[in-house]
Design a protein around this motif. Structure first.
Motif, PDB file in Angstrom:
ATOM      1  N   LYS A  46       0.830  -1.199   0.000  1.00  0.00           N
ATOM      2  CA  LYS A  46       0.000   0.000   0.000  1.00  0.00           C
ATOM      3  C   LYS A  46       0.873   1.261   0.000  1.00  0.00           C
ATOM      4  CE  LYS A  46      -3.467   2.090   3.028  1.00  0.00           C
ATOM      5  NZ  LYS A  46      -4.293   1.876   4.215  1.00  0.00           N
TER       6      LYS A  46
ATOM      7  N   GLY B  55      -6.086  -4.842  -6.655  1.00  0.00           N
ATOM      8  CA  GLY B  55      -5.655  -3.597  -6.043  1.00  0.00           C
ATOM      9  C   GLY B  55      -6.257  -2.370  -6.694  1.00  0.00           C
TER      10      GLY B  55
ATOM     11  N   THR C 108      -3.786   0.341  -2.193  1.00  0.00           N
ATOM     12  CA  THR C 108      -3.970  -0.919  -1.481  1.00  0.00           C
ATOM     13  C   THR C 108      -2.804  -1.823  -1.867  1.00  0.00           C
ATOM     14  OG1 THR C 108      -5.198  -1.924  -3.313  1.00  0.00           O
ATOM     15  CG2 THR C 108      -6.505  -0.738  -1.644  1.00  0.00           C
TER      16      THR C 108
ATOM     17  N   THR D 160      -1.183  -4.285  -4.041  1.00  0.00           N
ATOM     18  CA  THR D 160      -1.540  -4.389  -5.455  1.00  0.00           C
ATOM     19  C   THR D 160      -0.645  -5.401  -6.166  1.00  0.00           C
ATOM     20  OG1 THR D 160      -2.237  -2.069  -5.419  1.00  0.00           O
ATOM     21  CG2 THR D 160      -1.817  -3.028  -7.581  1.00  0.00           C
TER      22      THR D 160
ATOM     23  N   ASN E  27     -11.993   1.105   0.062  1.00  0.00           N
ATOM     24  CA  ASN E  27     -10.561   1.080   0.365  1.00  0.00           C
ATOM     25  C   ASN E  27      -9.849   2.391   0.020  1.00  0.00           C
ATOM     26  OD1 ASN E  27     -10.458  -1.701   1.218  1.00  0.00           O
ATOM     27  ND2 ASN E  27     -10.802  -2.232  -0.925  1.00  0.00           N
TER      28      ASN E  27
END
Length: 188
Positions: free
Chosen positions: A33, A53, A97, A99, A163
């Motif tokens: 992240k 992601g 996030t 990914t 998110n």
């Protein structure tokens, strides 16, 4: 790699022979992240596909960061103007996030264009999709209210926008975090 093949197959059929060439050119990246993918001032050397992601596109204006786009799973992205022109970008892209990405270099994409029967067609169709998405975003920013922009994002990516920090969503639709909180409260 199956997700990339499925995405390409939606654009145009690809032969097993062409896919064999394509698939050898992609490199997998697993990022945590808030990791920068490209920073303003760099030349974009890759075209990315998100397996899982979310990434954020942003520019700095004075002391502020302005979010102008997001990319979600099962889509291609890059600092595309820089990728095509080979000139430094003026924006930043970062993960929001954890990914998983697949990337292909500019040089390898040129090889694919030369060595495959469908490479140039896939590139053209993918570019057209990026143009359509950008044009729709511009029109939406000029014609839709902040609430309509939020609802569209909410509708298209409900399971993912949870998110994204509120401040980035607010910046994306052109309002303060407080105004977005009021919008969210009003529509809930």
């Amino acid at each position: 790699m199956i997700l990339i093949k499925d995405h390409i197959q939606k654009l145009t059929p690809i032969s097993d022979e062409d896919w064999d060439i394509f698939s050898t050119k992609f490199e997998k990246q697993i990022l945590k992240k808030n990791i920068p993918i490209i920073v303003s001032g760099e030349v974009e050397n890759y075209l990315y596909f998100i397996e899982t992601g979310i990434v954020r596109f942003w520019i700095r204006t004075g002391d502020n960061e302005v979010t102008f786009d997001f990319a979600f799973e099962k889509s291609f992205f890059s600092a595309y103007i820089s990728f095509l022109t080979r000139e430094p970008t003026n924006w930043n892209i970062q993960t929001l996030t954890p990914t998983v990405l697949w990337r292909i270099s500019y040089a390898d994409l040129q090889i694919i264009y030369k060595q495959t029967n469908t490479g140039e067609k896939i590139g053209r169709l993918a570019s057209e999709n990026l143009f359509i998405t950008a044009a729709k975003r511009k029109i939406a920013l000029l014609t839709d209210t902040a609430e309509e922009l939020y609802l569209m994002l909410f509708k298209e990516h409900l399971h993912l926008i949870q998110n994204i920090p509120l401040k980035y969503l607010a910046s994306y639709i052109g309002v303060t975090p407080q105004a977005l909180s009021r919008i969210r409260k009003r529509i809930s």
